[in-house]
Design a protein around this motif. Structure first.
Motif, PDB file in Angstrom:
ATOM      1  N   ARG A 328       0.560  -1.382  -0.434  1.00  0.00           N
ATOM      2  CA  ARG A 328      -0.145   0.017  -0.014  1.00  0.00           C
ATOM      3  C   ARG A 328       0.433   1.326   0.412  1.00  0.00           C
ATOM      4  NH1 ARG A 328      -4.997   1.065   1.393  1.00  0.00           N
ATOM      5  NH2 ARG A 328      -6.158  -0.802   1.866  1.00  0.00           N
ATOM      6  N   PRO A 329       1.916   1.423   0.610  1.00  0.00           N
ATOM      7  CA  PRO A 329       2.974   2.400   1.468  1.00  0.00           C
ATOM      8  C   PRO A 329       3.310   2.554  -0.537  1.00  0.00           C
ATOM      9  CG  PRO A 329       3.796   0.749   2.370  1.00  0.00           C
ATOM     10  CD  PRO A 329       2.423   0.853   2.162  1.00  0.00           C
ATOM     11  N   VAL A 330       3.850   1.858  -0.833  1.00  0.00           N
ATOM     12  CA  VAL A 330       4.786   1.947  -2.452  1.00  0.00           C
ATOM     13  C   VAL A 330       3.867   2.355  -3.698  1.00  0.00           C
ATOM     14  CG1 VAL A 330       5.907   0.581  -3.530  1.00  0.00           C
ATOM     15  CG2 VAL A 330       6.330   0.018  -1.347  1.00  0.00           C
ATOM     16  N   ILE A 331       2.689   1.735  -3.661  1.00  0.00           N
ATOM     17  CA  ILE A 331       1.417   1.709  -4.688  1.00  0.00           C
ATOM     18  C   ILE A 331       1.744   3.662  -4.699  1.00  0.00           C
ATOM     19  CG2 ILE A 331      -0.132   1.429  -5.719  1.00  0.00           C
ATOM     20  CD1 ILE A 331       0.109  -1.275  -5.073  1.00  0.00           C
ATOM     21  N   GLY A 332       0.931   3.974  -3.335  1.00  0.00           N
ATOM     22  CA  GLY A 332       0.451   5.191  -3.180  1.00  0.00           C
ATOM     23  C   GLY A 332       1.572   6.106  -2.655  1.00  0.00           C
ATOM     24  N   LEU A 333       2.665   6.095  -3.272  1.00  0.00           N
ATOM     25  CA  LEU A 333       4.027   7.032  -3.095  1.00  0.00           C
ATOM     26  C   LEU A 333       4.189   6.984  -4.558  1.00  0.00           C
ATOM     27  CD1 LEU A 333       5.992   8.686  -1.930  1.00  0.00           C
ATOM     28  CD2 LEU A 333       7.138   6.625  -2.283  1.00  0.00           C
ATOM     29  N   PHE A 334       3.905   6.162  -5.688  1.00  0.00           N
ATOM     30  CA  PHE A 334       4.115   6.253  -6.664  1.00  0.00           C
ATOM     31  C   PHE A 334       3.769   6.580  -7.926  1.00  0.00           C
ATOM     32  CE2 PHE A 334       8.383   4.510  -4.630  1.00  0.00           C
ATOM     33  CZ  PHE A 334       9.288   4.792  -5.241  1.00  0.00           C
ATOM     34  N   GLY A 335       2.817   5.977  -6.975  1.00  0.00           N
ATOM     35  CA  GLY A 335       1.163   5.815  -8.566  1.00  0.00           C
ATOM     36  C   GLY A 335       0.098   7.100  -8.356  1.00  0.00           C
ATOM     37  N   GLY A 336      -0.005   6.892  -7.138  1.00  0.00           N
ATOM     38  CA  GLY A 336      -1.092   7.784  -6.644  1.00  0.00           C
ATOM     39  C   GLY A 336      -2.350   7.186  -6.730  1.00  0.00           C
ATOM     40  N   ALA A 337      -3.501   8.797  -6.602  1.00  0.00           N
ATOM     41  CA  ALA A 337      -5.056   8.202  -6.608  1.00  0.00           C
ATOM     42  C   ALA A 337      -5.352   7.480  -7.380  1.00  0.00           C
ATOM     43  CB  ALA A 337      -5.539   9.130  -6.388  1.00  0.00           C
ATOM     44  N   GLN A 338      -4.596   7.768  -8.501  1.00  0.00           N
ATOM     45  CA  GLN A 338      -5.307   6.266  -9.803  1.00  0.00           C
ATOM     46  C   GLN A 338      -4.672   5.520  -9.849  1.00  0.00           C
ATOM     47  OE1 GLN A 338      -3.607   8.011 -14.204  1.00  0.00           O
ATOM     48  NE2 GLN A 338      -0.852   7.460 -12.644  1.00  0.00           N
ATOM     49  N   TYR A 339      -3.816   4.840  -8.871  1.00  0.00           N
ATOM     50  CA  TYR A 339      -3.726   3.370  -8.739  1.00  0.00           C
ATOM     51  C   TYR A 339      -3.918   3.427  -6.756  1.00  0.00           C
ATOM     52  CZ  TYR A 339      -1.374   3.182 -12.871  1.00  0.00           C
ATOM     53  OH  TYR A 339      -0.599   3.147 -14.212  1.00  0.00           O
ATOM     54  N   ALA A 340      -5.396   3.895  -6.461  1.00  0.00           N
ATOM     55  CA  ALA A 340      -5.253   3.480  -4.801  1.00  0.00           C
ATOM     56  C   ALA A 340      -5.576   2.081  -4.640  1.00  0.00           C
ATOM     57  CB  ALA A 340      -5.917   4.518  -4.458  1.00  0.00           C
ATOM     58  N   GLN A 341      -7.327   1.518  -5.889  1.00  0.00           N
ATOM     59  CA  GLN A 341      -7.636   0.401  -6.520  1.00  0.00           C
ATOM     60  C   GLN A 341      -6.595  -0.374  -5.639  1.00  0.00           C
ATOM     61  OE1 GLN A 341     -10.224  -0.527  -9.202  1.00  0.00           O
ATOM     62  NE2 GLN A 341     -11.692  -1.572  -7.718  1.00  0.00           N
ATOM     63  N   ALA A 342      -5.343  -0.422  -6.793  1.00  0.00           N
ATOM     64  CA  ALA A 342      -4.611  -1.785  -7.025  1.00  0.00           C
ATOM     65  C   ALA A 342      -3.534  -1.733  -5.256  1.00  0.00           C
ATOM     66  CB  ALA A 342      -3.512  -1.368  -7.822  1.00  0.00           C
ATOM     67  N   SER A 343      -3.891  -1.320  -4.390  1.00  0.00           N
ATOM     68  CA  SER A 343      -3.222  -1.529  -3.436  1.00  0.00           C
ATOM     69  C   SER A 343      -4.506  -2.440  -2.098  1.00  0.00           C
ATOM     70  CB  SER A 343      -3.690   0.162  -2.134  1.00  0.00           C
ATOM     71  OG  SER A 343      -4.270   0.390  -2.222  1.00  0.00           O
ATOM     72  N   ILE A 344      -5.437  -1.720  -2.964  1.00  0.00           N
ATOM     73  CA  ILE A 344      -6.696  -3.038  -2.308  1.00  0.00           C
ATOM     74  C   ILE A 344      -5.942  -4.297  -2.565  1.00  0.00           C
ATOM     75  CG2 ILE A 344      -9.254  -3.271  -1.379  1.00  0.00           C
ATOM     76  CD1 ILE A 344      -9.117  -0.377  -1.972  1.00  0.00           C
ATOM     77  N   LEU A 345      -6.276  -4.693  -3.728  1.00  0.00           N
ATOM     78  CA  LEU A 345      -6.275  -5.972  -4.686  1.00  0.00           C
ATOM     79  C   LEU A 345      -5.065  -6.579  -3.583  1.00  0.00           C
ATOM     80  CD1 LEU A 345      -7.456  -4.331  -7.769  1.00  0.00           C
ATOM     81  CD2 LEU A 345      -8.585  -6.072  -6.602  1.00  0.00           C
TER      82      LEU A 345
END
Length: 416
Positions: A328-345
């Motif tokens: 979750r922190p890695v995706i949020g740091l580099f991907g931003g809001a457009q990839y928020a759903q990815a961290s849930i998966l």
């Protein structure tokens, strides 16, 4: 394993030597894998920063197509090398491997030409949102070039030449990923650049592995030597195709019901979960040759393999939990809001890939017993369950429905 095999006297290396060799191979593979997976972990945020969700969607579907084609091209010959190498007389191994390799390349050429002709009409029925030209065509020819690696790498594994295998694997990764980053990031070509870089890298490596095999084998044509390996390998192909369909059905079905950008977000979550499966590869690479040799040379193989399986699964489970926590922190740091759903998966995919790695243990024992037909039947039955569940849940639930179908499939496969 037959009664005769179980009662065979212990020959070859001592038990301690065998375990020490297995431990050495695992350590080398872990070291190589650590370097490669660390580089992948670093590159994934780079791709998150330079590629859009639509780009990831294109890559997901092109990967689906290339993976499916690759199963047909391999003909299962790499597994045949692993299975029969220690049963072939030592003086005949170079000739037998050379015959298998030549047959595999010839079959790959014929099948690739067939796919190239048929795909322009058939591919749109499988994948609607990505055109054949240029994306799927690049995936097809990348699969063709990658097919040159299968038998050479199987030879290194069964000979337990772990250091050479590790060097070649790491080198191949650097060639491919370096070209992908150059084409996609430096030249700014997005998903197309990733696919172009992958093809150029696979073509360079195909030349390298061809030169390697010409030095390692006697290139002869002895069709009589193909009967045993093909009898073992070809029944495995339908099972391999079905297993591959099981890994790509979620994206193929989802593509019909969600925009490609949402599919790209789904792909990012899957790729983070995929780190767990990749982390299990060193154990898998060392496990199969060790298990095949142990079954051929030691009467106590079933007991020892069962004991070692517990350590295999325990280590993998710990790694899976750690991956889910840091995603979750890695995706949020580099991907931003457009990839928020990815961290849930990510936690869901992590659990799925832990189960997949466990199934490697079941599959290996079936191959030892030459039960390739039964493996194919189990895969076919569980795939039928996956397809039915996907068609039942995905149209209404979309991404959650795909996850439900995947877990139902694993439950069925594990039970069988």
């Amino acid at each position: 394993m037959s009664t005769h095999d179980r009662e065979a006297p212990a020959t070859g290396p001592t038990l301690r030597q065998g375990v020490q060799g297995f431990g050495r191979d695992v350590a080398i593979y872990w070291g190589q894998n650590l370097v490669v997976r660390a580089a992948q972990f670093v590159l994934l945020p780079v791709y998150l920063a330079y590629l859009s969700p639509e780009d990831f969607g294109i890559l997901a579907l092109a990967t689906v197509y290339g993976t499916l084609v690759g199963v047909f091209l391999s003909l299962g010959l790499d597994t045949a090398v692993l299975r029969f190498y220690h049963e072939w007389p030592p003086r005949e191994r170079r000739r037998r491997i050379g015959t298998l390799w030549a047959f595999g390349l010839l079959g790959g050429v014929v099948l690739t030409a067939l796919f190239a002709v048929l795909s322009r009409w058939l591919a749109p029925g499988l994948i609607r949102q990505v055109p054949y030209e240029p994306y799927l065509r690049l995936a097809l020819w990348t699969a063709f070039c990658t097919n040159f690696e299968g038998v050479p790498m199987a030879v290194l594994r069964i000979r337990q030449q772990s250091a050479r295998y590790a060097v070649f694997t790491a080198g191949s990764f650097l060639v491919r990923e370096g070209l992908k980053v150059y084409m996609a990031v430096i030249l700014g070509r997005g998903a197309l650049g990733v696919l172009q870089g992958g093809f150029y890298g696979a073509a360079v490596l195909a030349v390298f592995y061809t030169a390697l095999m010409l030095r390692e084998v006697e290139l002869t044509w002895a069709p009589g030597q193909l009967r045993g390996p093909l009898t073992f390998a070809l029944p495995k192909v339908p099972g391999g195709v079905i297993e591959t369909l099981s890994t790509i059905t979620d994206r193929v079905v989802l593509e019909k019901f969600i925009p490609i950008g949402q599919l790209g977000t789904y792909e990012v979550g899957r790729r983070f979960g995929h780190i767990v499966r990749d982390a299990s590869l060193p154990l898998k690479i060392a496990w199969m040759p060790y298990a095949f040799r142990l079954a051929a040379e030691r009467s106590e193989a079933p007991r020892l393999l069962a004991r070692m399986s517990s350590f295999y699964l325990g280590a993998l489970l710990v790694f899976g939990v750690g991956t889910a926590l840091i995603s979750r922190p890695v995706i949020g740091l580099f991907g931003g809001a457009q990839y928020a759903q990815a961290s849930i998966l990510v936690p869901f995919f992590t659990a799925l890939f832990v189960l997949d790695a466990a199934f490697v243990l079941f599959g290996t024992t079936m191959y030892i017993a030459r039960k390739t037909l039964q493996v194919s039947l189990a895969s076919a039955a569980s795939f039928g369950v996956l397809l039915a569940a996907s068609l039942a849940f995905v149209p209404s639930l979309k991404i959650p429905g795909a996850l439900v179908a995947l877990f139902v499939h694993r439950a069925c496969l594990g039970g069988l």
